[in-house]
Design an enzyme around this catalytic site. Sequence first.
Site, PDB file in Angstrom:
ATOM      1  N   ASP A   1      -3.040   5.880   0.364  1.00  0.00           N
ATOM      2  CA  ASP A   1      -1.865   5.174   0.871  1.00  0.00           C
ATOM      3  C   ASP A   1      -0.775   6.198   1.132  1.00  0.00           C
ATOM      4  OD1 ASP A   1      -2.405   2.089   0.511  1.00  0.00           O
ATOM      5  OD2 ASP A   1      -3.201   3.084  -1.265  1.00  0.00           O
TER       6      ASP A   1
ATOM      7  N   GLU B   1      -4.938  -8.646   1.555  1.00  0.00           N
ATOM      8  CA  GLU B   1      -4.274  -8.388   0.277  1.00  0.00           C
ATOM      9  C   GLU B   1      -4.054  -9.733  -0.390  1.00  0.00           C
ATOM     10  OE1 GLU B   1      -0.842  -6.344   1.687  1.00  0.00           O
ATOM     11  OE2 GLU B   1      -1.890  -4.439   1.931  1.00  0.00           O
TER      12      GLU B   1
END
Length: 257
Positions: free
Chosen positions: A11, A130
């Site tokens: 990320d 998510e």
Amino acid sequence: MRNTRIIARLDIKSQKLIKGIQLEGLRIIGDPSFYAEKYYREGIDELIFMDSVASLYGRNNLLEIVKETAKNIFVPLTVGGGIRSLDDANNLFRAGADKVAINTAAIQRPELITEISNKFGKQAIVLSIEAKINKSKNIWEAFIENGREPTGLNAIEWALKGVKLGAGEILLTSIDREGTRRGFDIDLIKSVTDLVPIPVIASGGMGKIDHFLDLMRVASPEGIAIADCFHYSRIKISEIRKEILNNGIKTREVVDL
């Protein structure tokens, strides 16, 4: 049975590799290119690059990182964050990405999944989901904007719809478990893998190898995306691969790790 893929998830925020807990409290780890090359040398099967703040800019900011990575690293590369059009996807493919992952834009305009699938092939489009437990509704709810905004959508139903729209793979991240090292949300992952006919990559919660083995005994994801354990050198890629093989699970055999 296909090989189980060991995948490093990176990320990125402002060209830096970062890591948080439940997608919050982000801490800088270092240079993403350094870590990507490190994982490649250690035998990683794939890499995932996610622009964690792409929604703030309305576009993906990883083109240069992808270009540099693709020069020296020869494993499949998935890139996500801020992809809102065919042009955005095309730019990343031209830079060296093998697959693009979309979340926010897919929920806001689901036909984007179909457009990318039709243009570049189903294998090139990953639906990133998510999910976070919503106790009042008794569902896993899909979130957007890097886990900041609830959508009201049932994540399991959204996964099935994504398949029908043309997604070739699902990256399933448990927000509740992400960065906690408490183990995968096995119930969530099994609910999706039992339902969809495409590969599912499980992300969020791995703290030790037993967590992966526990998951594989119940569910059947085709890959695990790992961040914390790799970034902080808690587990070696070779250790995971050895345990996978010792437990009769198929994975790629790599020589001289």
